[in-house]
Write a protein that holds these residues in place. Structure first.
Motif, PDB file in Angstrom:
ATOM      1  N   ARG A  95       0.866  -1.182   0.000  1.00  8.78           N
ATOM      2  CA  ARG A  95       0.000   0.000   0.000  1.00  8.78           C
ATOM      3  C   ARG A  95       0.897   1.224   0.000  1.00  8.78           C
ATOM      4  N   VAL A  96       0.467   2.266  -0.710  1.00 14.15           N
ATOM      5  CA  VAL A  96       1.258   3.483  -0.813  1.00 14.15           C
ATOM      6  C   VAL A  96       0.331   4.689  -0.671  1.00 14.15           C
ATOM      7  N   ILE A  97       0.845   5.741  -0.033  1.00 13.82           N
ATOM      8  CA  ILE A  97       0.158   7.035  -0.060  1.00 13.82           C
ATOM      9  C   ILE A  97       0.399   7.587  -1.460  1.00 13.82           C
ATOM     10  N   ARG A  98      -0.545   7.371  -2.363  1.00 14.56           N
ATOM     11  CA  ARG A  98      -0.260   7.415  -3.792  1.00 14.56           C
ATOM     12  C   ARG A  98      -0.274   8.808  -4.392  1.00 14.56           C
ATOM     13  N   TYR A  99      -0.748   9.826  -3.679  1.00 11.18           N
ATOM     14  CA  TYR A  99      -0.861  11.138  -4.312  1.00 11.18           C
ATOM     15  C   TYR A  99       0.272  12.085  -3.926  1.00 11.18           C
ATOM     16  N   THR A 100       1.238  11.586  -3.163  1.00  9.27           N
ATOM     17  CA  THR A 100       2.311  12.456  -2.680  1.00  9.27           C
ATOM     18  C   THR A 100       3.438  12.600  -3.683  1.00  9.27           C
ATOM     19  N   ASP A 101       3.912  11.498  -4.214  1.00 16.22           N
ATOM     20  CA  ASP A 101       5.085  11.503  -5.088  1.00 16.22           C
ATOM     21  C   ASP A 101       4.787  10.603  -6.293  1.00 16.22           C
ATOM     22  N   PRO A 102       4.484  11.189  -7.451  1.00 13.86           N
ATOM     23  CA  PRO A 102       4.117  10.373  -8.622  1.00 13.86           C
ATOM     24  C   PRO A 102       5.187   9.358  -9.008  1.00 13.86           C
ATOM     25  N   GLU A 103       6.464   9.695  -8.847  1.00 10.69           N
ATOM     26  CA  GLU A 103       7.523   8.757  -9.211  1.00 10.69           C
ATOM     27  C   GLU A 103       7.520   7.541  -8.296  1.00 10.69           C
ATOM     28  N   VAL A 104       7.344   7.760  -7.009  1.00  6.82           N
ATOM     29  CA  VAL A 104       7.288   6.638  -6.069  1.00  6.82           C
ATOM     30  C   VAL A 104       6.062   5.777  -6.353  1.00  6.82           C
ATOM     31  N   THR A 105       4.926   6.415  -6.587  1.00  2.56           N
ATOM     32  CA  THR A 105       3.706   5.655  -6.886  1.00  2.56           C
ATOM     33  C   THR A 105       3.869   4.818  -8.149  1.00  2.56           C
ATOM     34  N   ALA A 106       4.471   5.412  -9.185  1.00 10.16           N
ATOM     35  CA  ALA A 106       4.692   4.665 -10.429  1.00 10.16           C
ATOM     36  C   ALA A 106       5.608   3.473 -10.189  1.00 10.16           C
ATOM     37  N   LEU A 107       6.617   3.660  -9.347  1.00  9.30           N
ATOM     38  CA  LEU A 107       7.534   2.562  -9.042  1.00  9.30           C
ATOM     39  C   LEU A 107       6.816   1.455  -8.269  1.00  9.30           C
ATOM     40  N   VAL A 108       6.012   1.824  -7.295  1.00 18.90           N
ATOM     41  CA  VAL A 108       5.244   0.835  -6.537  1.00 18.90           C
ATOM     42  C   VAL A 108       4.290   0.082  -7.461  1.00 18.90           C
ATOM     43  N   ASP A 109       3.609   0.810  -8.343  1.00 18.53           N
ATOM     44  CA  ASP A 109       2.690   0.156  -9.277  1.00 18.53           C
ATOM     45  C   ASP A 109       3.426  -0.799 -10.215  1.00 18.53           C
ATOM     46  N   SER A 110       4.641  -0.431 -10.620  1.00 18.96           N
ATOM     47  CA  SER A 110       5.408  -1.322 -11.506  1.00 18.96           C
ATOM     48  C   SER A 110       5.817  -2.595 -10.769  1.00 18.96           C
ATOM     49  N   VAL A 111       6.170  -2.474  -9.490  1.00 18.87           N
ATOM     50  CA  VAL A 111       6.510  -3.658  -8.695  1.00 18.87           C
ATOM     51  C   VAL A 111       5.272  -4.535  -8.516  1.00 18.87           C
ATOM     52  N   ARG A 112       4.159  -3.913  -8.211  1.00 19.22           N
ATOM     53  CA  ARG A 112       2.919  -4.689  -8.076  1.00 19.22           C
ATOM     54  C   ARG A 112       2.623  -5.476  -9.347  1.00 19.22           C
ATOM     55  N   LYS A 113       2.731  -4.795 -10.478  1.00 23.44           N
ATOM     56  CA  LYS A 113       2.413  -5.456 -11.740  1.00 23.44           C
ATOM     57  C   LYS A 113       3.384  -6.594 -12.010  1.00 23.44           C
ATOM     58  N   ALA A 114       4.669  -6.343 -11.762  1.00 24.82           N
ATOM     59  CA  ALA A 114       5.679  -7.374 -12.016  1.00 24.82           C
ATOM     60  C   ALA A 114       5.498  -8.585 -11.097  1.00 24.82           C
ATOM     61  N   LYS A 115       4.975  -8.351  -9.920  1.00 22.70           N
ATOM     62  CA  LYS A 115       4.810  -9.424  -8.940  1.00 22.70           C
ATOM     63  C   LYS A 115       3.412 -10.053  -8.983  1.00 22.70           C
ATOM     64  N   GLY A 116       2.592  -9.640  -9.951  1.00 24.68           N
ATOM     65  CA  GLY A 116       1.276 -10.239 -10.110  1.00 24.68           C
ATOM     66  C   GLY A 116       0.224  -9.717  -9.157  1.00 24.68           C
ATOM     67  N   ILE A 117       0.459  -8.535  -8.573  1.00 25.00           N
ATOM     68  CA  ILE A 117      -0.512  -7.971  -7.634  1.00 25.00           C
ATOM     69  C   ILE A 117      -1.538  -7.108  -8.362  1.00 25.00           C
ATOM     70  N   GLY A 118      -1.269  -6.796  -9.625  1.00 26.73           N
ATOM     71  CA  GLY A 118      -2.226  -6.018 -10.403  1.00 26.73           C
ATOM     72  C   GLY A 118      -1.788  -4.586 -10.604  1.00 26.73           C
ATOM     73  N   GLY A 119      -2.495  -3.901 -11.505  1.00 25.97           N
ATOM     74  CA  GLY A 119      -2.202  -2.512 -11.799  1.00 25.97           C
ATOM     75  C   GLY A 119      -2.933  -1.581 -10.860  1.00 25.97           C
ATOM     76  N   PRO A 120      -2.862  -0.274 -11.142  1.00 23.21           N
ATOM     77  CA  PRO A 120      -3.499   0.709 -10.263  1.00 23.21           C
ATOM     78  C   PRO A 120      -4.988   0.471 -10.070  1.00 23.21           C
ATOM     79  N   ASP A 121      -5.678  -0.004 -11.118  1.00 26.11           N
ATOM     80  CA  ASP A 121      -7.119  -0.196 -11.008  1.00 26.11           C
ATOM     81  C   ASP A 121      -7.483  -1.230  -9.950  1.00 26.11           C
TER      82      ASP A 121
END
Length: 511
Positions: free
Chosen positions: A192-218
């Motif tokens: 889980r991420v506080i997603r509206y603070t730092d777009p770069e961090v959020t994008a990185l977290v979302d990329s890790v989620r996707k790579a690990k099969g946790i799903g995209g932002p939706d």
């Protein structure tokens, strides 16, 4: 234009030497510089951080929680605003001011059979920060954001660990750290991420989620929203450290109002005199704290009924009412929020005093309604009844008081369209991401700090009020702490009855 083209264009204004000999020259011949924090010792806030982190971890067991500080925000071109960390990050690290741009707090879940879990812990905190770019590095002179040639000695990993009590890591290891054991399966770690603070961090977290099969932002935004919702509601109850910081902010704000009133006689009638008074308050905020907690409202005459007047470019004229809504944010980032309305000549006219006393009566009614177990709605209704009764008595409100106060009526809100109470703390409108049922619909409990700020606002073009009312705006706002015994005026040292205000103005005019 791609990112590299943009960077090249930004750098067109300067000629940067890049030769090997220059790089060697710039990393030799320097004496050591001490970190910006000297002596390095634990911050007072660090004594409270463990409890906050434990409560957060208990709400999200087994999940990796990511709280960015946020980076610099662009003002224009390659100029940034002064840095302020995100409020959630500040709350859970205790770091104020501008120590840690780009830092990230991570709560890492402990293994169920680990010694930490057996000791009752759910998570271990880690603070990922940029190492010091001191004289031994090329970033010393190349990085305008972190290089100490540019920004001066910074707190580094060791210093921040001492200050916060949280172990630190090089931010270069962040992606690897949040990827560890991540996945959708039972026993794997979700993020889980506080997603509206730092777009770069959020994008990185979302990329890790996707790579690990946790799903995209939706598939994860709802979980992230619950995360920020919880952290917002957690700030509703202030601990003793926070209350003490709020008292400091309010005292500094009183000093700022003193400075305005001392300056007032010299600026009356001068063009842009609202800004002259703004400068007096804001300079005090920088001297006694970190900055202003929000854009100061300095509204004279017909500007006073404009709720968010922040141009502050008007002329303060004799006979005006001067509405000032301002607060100092201290170094810990807690802010006051105070409004006072002054008669520019030092004495209220009979009409000005009548309107002012009505607003003061409404505020007192809200204060008396604010008891443990009451709600913000109780405060609101108490305030609105006083205002509606006065408007009806003056012949301005043409319907009955009861009709206006009914949900189907609300005609009195033409002259008070905004809210009259809100949480206060690290943000001027604190806890704003909380659920309605936890905010407006929840009982006020000891430890909450909030404002009560009734007003009456008669626009200069309002043809439904007598001409003598037009262009008059009055607001009175104070900061309140709820205790077991009832509400406490935290800002009681700031005069507010009409006689007290007139005496205060006379004292400061002589100073």
């Amino acid at each position: 234009m791609d990112e590299q083209d943009m960077q090249d264009r930004v750098n067109n204004r300067t000629l940067r030497p890049n030769s090997a000999s220059f790089q060697k020259f710039m990393t030799t011949g320097w004496g050591s510089q001490e970190p910006r924090v000297e002596p390095v010792e634990p911050l007072e806030s660090s004594r409270y951080i463990g409890r906050r982190l434990a409560e957060l971890g208990e709400r999200f067991p087994g999940e990796r929680l990511i709280i960015p500080a946020g980076g610099y925000k662009t003002r224009n071109n390659d100029d940034d605003y002064p840095y302020r960390p995100d409020t959630t990050f500040a709350y859970y690290t205790g770091l104020g001011e501008d120590y840690e741009p780009g830092a990230i707090l991570v709560l890492d879940p402990v293994a169920p059979d680990s010694p930490e879990a057996k000791g009752g812990k759910t998570h271990l905190p880690l603070l990922f920060v940029h190492p010091r770019a001191d004289q031994s590095t090329q970033d010393y002179y190349r990085s305008a954001q972190y290089g100490e040639y540019w920004v001066g000695p910074r707190a580094g990993l060791d210093e921040l660990a001492t200050m916060t009590g949280i172990p630190t890591r090089d931010i270069a290891t962040f992606k690897e750290a949040i990827s560890l054991d991540a996945g959708p399966d039972d026993g794997a770690v979700r993020l889980r991420v506080i997603r509206y603070t730092d777009p770069e961090v959020t994008a990185l977290v979302d990329s890790v989620r996707k790579a690990k099969g946790i799903g995209g932002p939706d598939q994860n935004e709802a979980a992230d929203d619950k995360f920020i919702e919880f952290t917002s509601e957690a700030r509703m109850l202030k601990d003793s450290y926070e209350v003490a910081e709020m008292r400091k902010a309010i005292a500094a704000t009183k000093d700022g109002f003193d400075r305005i009133l001392s300056r007032l006689p010299d600026v009356v009638g001068k063009p842009r005199s609202e800004r002259m008074l703004e400068g007096a308050f804001n300079s005090n905020a920088r001297e006694e704290g970190n900055d202003v907690g929000y854009g100061s409202i300095i509204a004279s005459g017909s500007h006073a009924p404009i709720l968010h007047w922040m141009r502050n470019n008007g002329t303060v004229n004799q006979g005006d009412l001067l509405l000032i809504d301002a607060g100092v944010e201290v170094n810990s980032l807690y802010t006051a929020d105070i409004t006072r309305t002054f008669p520019v000549g030092g004495k209220f006219t009979p009409l000005q005093r009548r309107i002012y006393e009505t607003v003061l009566k409404a505020q007192q009614a809200g204060f008396e309604a604010a008891r443990p177990g009451a709600t913000y709605s109780d405060i609101h209704h108490a305030v609105m009844r006083v205002l509606a009764e006065a408007l009806h008595e003056w012949g301005i409100l043409k319907v009955s008081v009861e009709e206006s106060l009914s949900p189907q009526g609300q005609q009195h809100r033409r002259w008070h369209a905004c809210g009259c109470a809100h949480h206060l703390g690290l943000d001027v409108h604190d806890c704003a991401e909380a659920r309605y049922e936890s905010y407006q619909g929840a009982a006020i409990t000891p430890g909450m700090i909030f404002t009560i700020e009734p007003g009456l606002y008669f626009k200069e073009n309002d043809l439904l009020v007598p001409e003598e009312f037009r262009g008059i705006g009055v607001r009175i706002e104070d900061d309140i702490l709820m205790t077991d015994q009832g509400p406490e005026w935290l800002s009681k040292a700031i005069p507010k009855t009409p006689d007290e205000v007139e005496a205060w103005m006379a004292r400061q005019a002589r100073s």
